[in-house]
Design an enzyme around this catalytic site. Structure first.
Site, PDB file in Angstrom:
ATOM      1  CD  GLU A 250      41.474  36.349  39.833  1.00 35.13           C
ATOM      2  OE1 GLU A 250      42.478  35.945  40.469  1.00 35.13           O
ATOM      3  OE2 GLU A 250      41.548  37.174  38.918  1.00 35.13           O
TER       4      GLU A 250
ATOM      5  CD  GLU B 201      41.042  41.224  39.207  1.00 36.95           C
ATOM      6  OE1 GLU B 201      42.096  40.839  38.659  1.00 36.95           O
ATOM      7  OE2 GLU B 201      40.726  40.893  40.364  1.00 36.95           O
TER       8      GLU B 201
END
Length: 704
Positions: free
Chosen positions: A466, A570
């Site tokens: 991320e 995710e």
């Protein structure tokens, strides 16, 4: 995990009919191919470059549990019995001496002394010399073990006979009481010995400490003086279970192999629908069905709130940086290594395999490799737990997605990057320095994981979790990405390399990095961190999971409209952001409208409730309730929401659920959700596949 603050643009399309991708009947099974004591146990040799078909050698010792209170009770009881019998003995002895004074004749056979008598105190020894001349062995003396069997008088007086009967009953009573006390103790001891052979319990609440029995036969003198007390000294490790404790200073890429065994076995198979590790996994053709092991080697407050909840809010302990800083070097090492040991162990990987998963994504942080001046993080200890975790995955046929979750300076400013706040990677005063540091770290990591032992068990080599490209300059991030890819390939990494989508939106990756072979883009898909999507009704959320996520995945895997190979690294079944600490320690939720991140307009605070309009007061109590209190309709919705997302993400390369376990956040834990009946017992066992009509769920309140 995904940020509590990010927003995402989505595209909707009509749902399309398709087969149930999760149905085993539609899939062709893949055929299989072929403390610390010393002992004389053999030592293991170190040579990670050597292949063997032999399984990894490891100890099977579990965690010992204390039975102190039970042992103390047994000792007290026996002491009381001994005191009672001593009193009986003294009384009988006095009467026997008095009778001897009155006796004139003693008849009967003489008892020969055939052994040495038990030693008593000096006074008793002197008196016993006189008693050797007696022709009668008193019952009290016999009870104390001071006489031998046989040699009694053929005829005794009625008084003596009665006395002997009384003594016999005392003996019988004494033996019965001893058996009553000792049998339960023996059962407890046997129970402890049996439990030691089972896998150790998982979870940060696990009790006991590792017994470290594999240090038996290893001497502290075997550790060179220069290495004593260092990372390479196994006598300083909190947990040595399943590690090779034979000392070695051998490294690859400057990273130690200490703890690894010299053999491994890649013939294991996670389940019948995927090939064993030593056969190719056809990414893009067979779906990844994986799970993250989050909150383990990179702390995350909502996963393990117990590590953060005991501190006063004024201390500002909100992430691993501030926790480590507060505890100090020694305290942090002790606390965090205990967490590494207790939160995840071999049983974790056994359970993951049993649930039907074929991949695990393991987040870890840069301080597993090194730390820099000013860092309070615990250095290097997590490295050996990462290596042990990979070996556990290998044992159960699980392929590993290595996920570097935190780099120097923080790539996103969120708590799971180590330090909450400013982004200091590529960005800021030390941005370039930290970018180079992270390249150097990957140089070490890729050199280490290019060893032959990792060719099969590591399926995906992740670059960075991320990076917040909505706030970072895009081109420098792309330049950094290409540099690290080149470094890893030059060092021998053959596996697929994953890079993060940076929250730019999947269509915006069309044309970027497309000339580089062997890559996959990792997108993280949540609706609850977006104020528009979190406000969807229950029916709309499932329709979006079917149509919205599937449309985005189709667009992304097409190189003409997106990047190309794409997986979802995710996702979660949660439909609110109510979980404690999910949006940072001490911060509320979008759902209830109390997510206060500061007064600045750019802080990202959400102070207006975000549950569906006209649904009543938005509240988190029911969302955070124990799953045993969930209604049947809510359980049905949660299961369907998960099944819809799995179906859509398998249009691409597949998915990794976030996460396997939490201390209490049920809707974020596959393990807890499965136990509660809101996630499938097997990942392929699904009733819903987006081809059916989605119910209205009209009886389900929309305000939680």
């Amino acid at each position: 995990m995904a940020s509590p603050h990010k927003e995402r643009t989505t595209t909707k399309s009509k749902p399309r009919s398709r087969r149930i991708s999760g149905d085993p009947s539609d899939e062709k099974p893949v055929r299989k191919s072929g403390e610390r004591r010393k002992s004389n146990s053999p030592k293991k040799t170190q040579s990670p470059a050597k292949r063997s078909s032999k399984p990894i050698e490891r100890s099977r010792d579990g965690y010992a549990s204390s039975q102190t209170s039970t042992n103390i009770l047994s000792v007290d009881s026996l002491a009381k019995l001994n005191a009672h019998n001593e009193k009986v003995y003294l009384s009988e002895r006095e009467r026997a001496v008095e009778r001897e004074k009155k006796e004139k004749v003693v008849t009967g056979r003489v008892l020969k002394e055939r052994g040495k008598h038990r030693r008593r105190d000096d006074e008793d020894d002197e008196k016993s010399e006189k008693r050797k001349k007696r022709r009668i062995v008193s019952g009290a003396i016999l009870e104390e073990g001071r006489g031998r069997r046989g040699g009694y008088l053929a005829s005794l007086s009625s008084e003596d006979n009665g006395r002997r009967k009384r003594i016999c009953w005392v003996l019988i009573g004494f033996l019965v009481l001893v058996l009553i006390i000792l049998i339960p103790v023996g059962v407890l001891v046997i129970g402890k010995q049996n439990s030691a052979s089972d896998p150790a319990p998982a979870g940060s609440a696990a009790t006991g400490t590792p017994d470290n029995s594999n240090l038996n036969g290893t001497s502290e003198n075997d550790i060179p003086v220069a290495a004593k007390g260092s990372y390479l000294d196994p006598f300083t490790w909190y947990d040595t279970q399943d590690f090779n404790v034979t000392y070695t200073n051998e490294t690859f890429g400057g990273l130690p192999i200490m703890g690894l065994n010299s053999t491994w076995n890649d013939s294991t198979q996670a389940n019948q629908y995927v090939p064993p590790l030593n056969q190719k996994f056809n990414y893009g053709q067979m779906p990844i069905r994986g799970v993250n092991i989050g909150g383990w080697l990179s702390l995350e407050p909502f996963i393990t709130p117990s590590l953060f909840s005991s501190y006063d809010s004024n201390l500002g302990i909100v992430d691993e940086y501030t926790l480590s800083q507060h505890l100090g070097a020694a305290g942090a090492a002790q606390t965090i290594e205990k967490h590494y040991s207790n939160f995840v162990n071999e049983q974790t990987f056994a359970d993951i395999q049993a649930a039907g998963f074929d991949h695990v994504r393991i987040p870890y942080s840069y301080w597993a490799v090194t730390t820099y001046p000013g860092d309070p993080y615990v250095p290097k200890i997590s490295w050996r737990y990462l290596l042990r975790g990979i070996e556990y995955a290998r044992k159960y046929g699980l392929r590993v997605n290595l996920d570097l979750h935190a780099v120097p300076g923080s790539q996103n400013g969120w708590n799971h990057s180590g330090r909450q706040g400013a982004i200091g990677w590529i960005n800021g005063t030390d941005g370039s320095l930290n970018a180079q540091r992270s390249i150097d770290i990957h140089n070490q990591l890729s050199t280490f994981f290019a060893q032959p032992r990792y060719d099969n068990v590591i399926g995906i080599y992740g670059l960075l979790n991320e990076p917040r490209m909505t706030l970072l300059p895009i081109q420098p991030v792309l330049d950094w990405t290409t540099t690290v890819i080149s470094t890893a390939r030059q060092n021998g990494i053959k596996q697929t390399i994953a890079f993060g989508d940076g929250f730019l939106g999947l269509p915006n990756w069309q044309g970027k990095l497309q000339g580089i072979e062997g890559l996959v883009m990792d997108a993280h898909q949540y609706v609850i961190f977006n104020v528009q999507q979190i406000a969807f009704t229950h029916q709309t959320k499932i329709n979006f999971a079917c149509s919205g996520w599937s449309a985005q995945m189709r667009q992304s895997i097409n190189v003409a409209t997106g990047y190309g190979p794409t997986l979802c690294g995710e996702w979660s079944q949660a439909d609110t952001d109510c979980t404690q600490y999910l949006n940072n320690v001490g911060v509320g939720s979008r759902w209830a409208g109390n997510m206060n991140l500061g007064s600045a307009p750019s802080s990202g605070s959400i102070l207006t409730p975000s549950c569906p309009p006209n649904s009543g007061t938005c509240e988190c109590a029911d969302a955070n309730a124990d799953p045993s209190d969930y209604s049947d309709t809510y359980k049905q919705w949660l299961m369907m929401n998960a099944e819809a997302q799995m179906t859509s993400f398998e249009i691409g390369w597949g998915w990794f659920y976030w996460t396997w376990q939490t201390e209490s956040a049920v809707q974020w834990s596959w393990k807890l959700g499965m136990q509660a009946g809101i996630l499938p017992a097997k990942v392929w066992d699904r009733a819903f596949n987006c081809t059916q009509t989605v119910p209205s769920f009209s009886g389900l309140p929309e305000n939680y």
